[in-house]
Scaffold this motif. Structure first.
Motif, mmCIF file in Angstrom:
data_model
loop_
_atom_site.group_PDB
_atom_site.id
_atom_site.type_symbol
_atom_site.label_atom_id
_atom_site.label_comp_id
_atom_site.label_asym_id
_atom_site.label_seq_id
_atom_site.Cartn_x
_atom_site.Cartn_y
_atom_site.Cartn_z
ATOM 1 N N VAL A 195 12.855 23.723 10.878
ATOM 2 C CA VAL A 195 13.566 24.999 10.978
ATOM 3 C C VAL A 195 14.142 25.343 9.602
ATOM 4 O O VAL A 195 14.743 24.498 8.947
ATOM 5 N N GLY A 196 13.917 26.583 9.170
ATOM 6 C CA GLY A 196 14.400 27.038 7.871
ATOM 7 C C GLY A 196 13.331 27.006 6.783
ATOM 8 O O GLY A 196 13.479 27.645 5.749
ATOM 9 N N ASP A 197 12.243 26.265 7.015
ATOM 10 C CA ASP A 197 11.154 26.224 6.033
ATOM 11 C C ASP A 197 10.430 27.563 5.986
ATOM 12 O O ASP A 197 10.264 28.232 7.013
ATOM 13 N N VAL A 198 10.001 27.948 4.793
ATOM 14 C CA VAL A 198 9.202 29.159 4.616
ATOM 15 C C VAL A 198 7.790 28.711 4.265
ATOM 16 O O VAL A 198 7.596 27.903 3.359
ATOM 17 N N ARG A 199 6.818 29.220 4.999
ATOM 18 C CA ARG A 199 5.425 28.840 4.796
ATOM 19 C C ARG A 199 4.579 30.078 4.549
ATOM 20 O O ARG A 199 4.806 31.135 5.142
ATOM 21 N N THR A 200 3.596 29.934 3.687
ATOM 22 C CA THR A 200 2.670 31.020 3.384
ATOM 23 C C THR A 200 1.382 30.809 4.177
ATOM 24 O O THR A 200 0.815 29.720 4.166
ATOM 25 N N VAL A 201 0.952 31.861 4.854
ATOM 26 C CA VAL A 201 -0.256 31.811 5.664
ATOM 27 C C VAL A 201 -1.279 32.754 5.054
ATOM 28 O O VAL A 201 -0.962 33.908 4.754
ATOM 29 N N ARG A 202 -2.489 32.255 4.889
ATOM 30 C CA ARG A 202 -3.571 33.104 4.395
ATOM 31 C C ARG A 202 -4.257 33.735 5.591
ATOM 32 O O ARG A 202 -4.925 33.057 6.370
ATOM 33 N N LEU A 203 -4.087 35.044 5.719
ATOM 34 C CA LEU A 203 -4.686 35.809 6.800
ATOM 35 C C LEU A 203 -5.778 36.704 6.226
ATOM 36 O O LEU A 203 -5.804 36.939 5.016
ATOM 37 N N PRO A 204 -6.663 37.238 7.073
ATOM 38 C CA PRO A 204 -7.704 38.136 6.564
ATOM 39 C C PRO A 204 -7.133 39.335 5.802
ATOM 40 O O PRO A 204 -7.737 39.823 4.845
ATOM 41 N N ALA A 205 -5.939 39.786 6.182
ATOM 42 C CA ALA A 205 -5.320 40.937 5.521
ATOM 43 C C ALA A 205 -4.583 40.529 4.247
ATOM 44 O O ALA A 205 -4.016 41.374 3.566
ATOM 45 N N GLY A 206 -4.570 39.239 3.935
ATOM 46 C CA GLY A 206 -3.871 38.747 2.752
ATOM 47 C C GLY A 206 -2.843 37.700 3.119
ATOM 48 O O GLY A 206 -2.692 37.325 4.275
ATOM 49 N N GLU A 207 -2.127 37.229 2.127
ATOM 50 C CA GLU A 207 -1.119 36.205 2.366
ATOM 51 C C GLU A 207 0.147 36.806 2.953
ATOM 52 O O GLU A 207 0.531 37.922 2.610
ATOM 53 N N LYS A 208 0.769 36.041 3.844
ATOM 54 C CA LYS A 208 2.001 36.486 4.487
ATOM 55 C C LYS A 208 2.924 35.285 4.607
ATOM 56 O O LYS A 208 2.480 34.188 4.912
ATOM 57 N N GLU A 209 4.203 35.515 4.348
ATOM 58 C CA GLU A 209 5.175 34.438 4.447
ATOM 59 C C GLU A 209 5.908 34.507 5.780
ATOM 60 O O GLU A 209 6.282 35.585 6.240
ATOM 61 N N PHE A 210 6.109 33.327 6.365
ATOM 62 C CA PHE A 210 6.852 33.199 7.617
ATOM 63 C C PHE A 210 7.930 32.149 7.441
ATOM 64 O O PHE A 210 7.720 31.127 6.792
ATOM 65 N N GLU A 211 9.081 32.409 8.054
ATOM 66 C CA GLU A 211 10.134 31.406 8.097
ATOM 67 C C GLU A 211 10.147 30.812 9.498
ATOM 68 O O GLU A 211 10.052 31.521 10.498
ATOM 69 N N VAL A 212 10.273 29.504 9.577
ATOM 70 C CA VAL A 212 10.347 28.827 10.869
ATOM 71 C C VAL A 212 11.768 28.992 11.389
ATOM 72 O O VAL A 212 12.722 28.528 10.777
ATOM 73 N N VAL A 213 11.892 29.705 12.514
ATOM 74 C CA VAL A 213 13.202 30.016 13.081
ATOM 75 C C VAL A 213 13.598 28.991 14.144
ATOM 76 O O VAL A 213 14.757 28.617 14.247
ATOM 77 N N ALA A 214 12.611 28.541 14.943
ATOM 78 C CA ALA A 214 12.912 27.588 16.002
ATOM 79 C C ALA A 214 11.668 26.769 16.315
ATOM 80 O O ALA A 214 10.545 27.239 16.138
#
Length: 161
Positions: A136-155
């Motif tokens: 929880v609290g980590d920010v991860r970058t995901v490579r999606l077809p539309a480009g990279e997107k960052e997500f934070e783990v909330v729970a």
């Protein structure tokens, strides 16, 4: 099939086993009976019941074979028994927030039980690979077809055992 392990949750394995049993014990015997009846009616070249029945029987036999191989190689992993519940591993339900604070909830499951519309993603999918091992609290970058997107783990949640 490759030699990599096939991970599956107990519920996913149960659904696979139920499909196998329904095909093998219910649908296949009924179909064999219909084909036998249709074969006894004479000319098979224009007999729709016979032609369709044989085609459907091949489909069922192929599916039964595939299911039996998958079940034989499957490793059932019960997420309720996960000792480290502070990180996202197989079977975890992870709540993610993007840059716009829009939340997305995903459950990391086996390839055979993935259903994106229901929020169950294969543990080998890009989003699952990005969040595996995250806390929880980590920010991860995901490579999606539309480009990279960052997500934070909330729970991170696991089912109770």
């Amino acid at each position: 099939m490759s030699d990599k392990p096939i991970y599956i949750t107990p519920a996913g394995y149960r659904r696979m086993r139920e499909e196998y049993e329904a095909l093998f014990a219910v649908e296949r015997p009924k179909l064999v009976e219909t084909i036998s009846w249709a074969a006894g009616n004479g000319d098979r070249s224009e007999n729709g019941d016979y032609i369709y029945g044989r085609k459907r029987l091949r489909e069922i036999d192929r599916r039964i074979g595939w299911l039996s191989k998958r079940m034989a190689k499957a490793t059932v992993v019960d997420p309720a028994r996960q000792p480290d519940r502070s990180r996202a591993f197989f079977g975890a339900t992870v709540t993610l927030a993007d840059e716009n604070d829009e939340e997305r909830i995903v459950t990391l499951v086996g390839e055979d039980e993935a259903d994106a519309h229901a929020g169950r993603v294969s543990w080998n999918s890009p989003i699952a690979r990005a969040v595996r091992g995250a806390a929880v609290g980590d920010v991860r970058t995901v490579r999606l077809p539309a480009g990279e997107k960052e997500f934070e783990v909330v729970a991170i949640d696991y089912p109770e055992g």
